[in-house]
Design an enzyme around this catalytic site. Structure first.
Site, mmCIF file in Angstrom:
data_model
loop_
_atom_site.group_PDB
_atom_site.id
_atom_site.type_symbol
_atom_site.label_atom_id
_atom_site.label_comp_id
_atom_site.label_asym_id
_atom_site.label_seq_id
_atom_site.Cartn_x
_atom_site.Cartn_y
_atom_site.Cartn_z
ATOM 1 N N TYR A 69 0.735 -1.253 -0.172
ATOM 2 C CA TYR A 69 0.104 -0.048 -0.102
ATOM 3 C C TYR A 69 1.014 1.239 -0.180
ATOM 4 C CZ TYR A 69 -2.594 3.904 1.911
ATOM 5 O OH TYR A 69 -3.046 5.199 1.945
ATOM 6 N N GLY A 76 -4.994 5.930 0.299
ATOM 7 C CA GLY A 76 -6.271 6.059 0.703
ATOM 8 C C GLY A 76 -7.192 5.109 0.038
ATOM 9 N N ASN A 431 -13.087 5.974 3.020
ATOM 10 C CA ASN A 431 -12.058 5.333 3.497
ATOM 11 C C ASN A 431 -11.564 5.510 4.907
ATOM 12 O OD1 ASN A 431 -9.851 3.412 3.292
ATOM 13 N ND2 ASN A 431 -8.396 5.278 3.106
ATOM 14 N N GLN A 432 -11.453 6.766 5.290
ATOM 15 C CA GLN A 432 -11.164 7.565 6.467
ATOM 16 C C GLN A 432 -12.535 7.544 7.278
ATOM 17 O OE1 GLN A 432 -8.319 10.697 6.391
ATOM 18 N NE2 GLN A 432 -6.940 9.562 4.933
#
Length: 526
Positions: A69, A76, A431-432
């Site tokens: 990643y 993200g 995502n967050q």
């Protein structure tokens, strides 16, 4: 990390803070932040090897076309986007470039040094997949006091402090602005002036610098130190106010606090007994059996802050000594560990808790001042603690406006206690979708502490005035601890007999508080 305090060591690094992957305490961070300590990055072969092994593991995975990643993928929510091999090297530059959206005030010099120290401490854990050369570049910024211009606003505290730390990453690479020798200049110019070349970030190094909790953690280290000072000074002020109002020291008896054995209130009561020299528990005012709560319950209020300090220290120092970026790289096995260590929940909780405990102490002191200035409750002191007498008493107003100002500062501090950690927002395409708000919590705590310094300064002026007036009414001798404080205050604050502006007195006391120059600011000073 630890303080290299071996006094037999003949090297010039004696007394420096050694960064070698060993635990670092928040006092060391505060010492670096204030410039009282410099740093030394370990050059031990085993340490260098461990750090570089992580970077080599990243290169091996790239050669094997492994998926990492933020190295072979976008960031993200874009983690499903594969990066063509020929563009992998460009990705770290992209990360700090597009995160250049910070706003608000710039972190000051102490705060910036604390941030750099916290990020270096984390990277020294050897789990971030970076080269030793990156650690050297961060250490050079600290050592030469080249301070990236870091806007305070823009972090939600997960994935770490991305936006503010992008300004650190950019400075390492010779981009954006820094403060050096009191001047704002291009980072490239400052690096050139000290003989350093801009760094070209390798894969994973942009994430390693930015995807962590260094801003909130650095600020938290400084906030903790200030909260500790608030507890100590508030105890000394309370003792002065008990004396000034002819209060009852028997409220602080050891036997009483043995019956409710919270460590914090017991420690505060012990300070008060020592300051008031009242181990025999003789009441100064037998006509009034019990003082009002702001005096009688002071150990219980200040004691909450006192008990919060060791707990929050553990949270902050655990974060400080953690590898808190994502993904982590095991330098021994080469495994890539995808997780969420950038989440700053513990720091957020510590800061939300500390600011509430501090604000309650400020509210206690505000209530003490209300007793001092009101002749109905101060047992003989004049209204507003005015020292004027005779015909001129009519045109003098003593500390009337100071009490109003303390009320305003206290109210604002109480308003600032709304916990930031409960205001998580879903960001970045969900995502967050759960974030810590740790950096906002740390900044809020700092604001409460800023207001607190103003309240403490005002209370020192009031205590100086009230003790003098009490001694006029009942000449006697102050207990030794209080005599030292009163003598210091008299040397710095003229008695208010004729009305005068007190803003410069306040500003001077705030500076003295922040320099730990006020008697009572440390246990060792007792």
């Amino acid at each position: 990390m630890h303080l290299n305090m071996n006094l037999t060591d003949a090297t010039p690094d004696t007394g420096r803070v050694l960064f070698d992957g060993q635990p670092l305490d928040l006092e060391a961070v505060a010492a670096i932040a204030s410039g009282r300590r410099r740093i030394r990055l370990s050059d031990a072969e085993a340490f260098r090897h461990r750090i570089n092994a992580g970077a080599q593991a990243v290169w091996r995975l790239l050669a094997e076309e492994g998926v990492i990643y933020g190295v072979t993928t976008g960031y993200g929510d874009s983690c499903t986007v594969a990066i063509p091999p020929e563009l992998v090297a460009e990705l770290p530059h992209r990360l700090y470039t597009y995160h250049g959206v910070g706003m608000g005030r710039l972190l000051d010099a102490d705060e910036t040094r604390a941030v750099l120290a916290a990020r270096l401490a984390s990277l020294c854990q050897g789990m971030s997949g970076v080269r030793y050369a990156l650690l050297e570049q961060i250490a050079a910024l600290i050592d030469h006091d080249i301070l990236p211009c870091i806007p305070a606003e823009g972090s939600v505290g997960a994935s770490g402090d991305l936006t503010p730390l992008s300004y650190v990453a950019a400075a390492l690479c010779g981009e954006r602005d820094v403060i050096w020798r009191g001047r704002r200049m291009a980072a490239a110019d400052a690096l050139r002036a000290v003989g350093r070349a801009p760094l070209a970030l390798q894969p994973k190094e942009g994430l390693a610098v930015m995807n962590g909790t260094a801003v909130m953690t650095g600020l938290a280290c400084l906030a903790w130190q200030r909260a500790r000072r608030c507890s100590l000074i508030a105890s000394r002020i309370t003792a002065l106010n008990v004396f000034a109002t002819a209060g009852n020291p028997h409220h602080f008896e050891a036997q009483l606090f043995d019956a409710k054995p919270h460590p914090g209130p017991r420690a505060v009561a012990r300070r008060l007994r020592r300051d008031l020299a009242c181990e025999d528990s003789t009441a100064r005012n037998p006509a009034r059996l019990q003082d009002r709560y702001s005096l009688r319950c002071a150990p219980h209020v200040i004691g909450v802050l006192e008990d919060a300090l060791p707990f929050t220290r553990t949270l902050i120092e655990n974060e400080l000594n953690s590898a808190n970026d994502n993904p982590l790289i095991d330098p021994d096995s080469g495994r890539v560990l995808h997780g969420g260590h950038f989440y700053g929940g513990h720091v957020a909780f510590a800061m939300d808790g500390l600011k509430t405990a501090v604000a309650n102490v400020l509210d206690l002191l505000d209530r003490q001042l209300a007793l001092l200035v009101d002749s109905r409750y101060s047992h003989g002191l004049p209204d507003n603690l005015s020292a004027a007498d005779g015909p001129r008493a009519a045109v003098n107003h003593g500390l009337k406006a100071l009490q109003i100002a303390v009320s305003a500062w206290t109210a604002e501090a109480l308003k600032g206690t709304l916990p930031a950690s409960v205001f998580s927002r879903s960001t970045e395409c969900h995502n967050q979708d759960k974030v810590s708000m740790g950096t906002i919590a740390a900044r809020d705590c700092q604001r409460v502490l800023d207001l607190g310094d103003q309240v403490l300064a005002a209370m020192l002026i009031a205590a100086r005035q009230a003790v003098t007036l009490r001694l006029r009414l009942a000449p006697g001798t102050l207990p030794p601890g209080l005599a030292d404080s009163q003598a210091w205050l008299e040397a710095h604050i003229p008695l208010v007999e004729e009305d005068r502006a007190l803003d410069q007195d306040l500003a001077g006391l705030v500076r003295a508080l922040r320099d730990d120059a006020v008697p009572g600011a440390s246990e060792s000073g007792r």
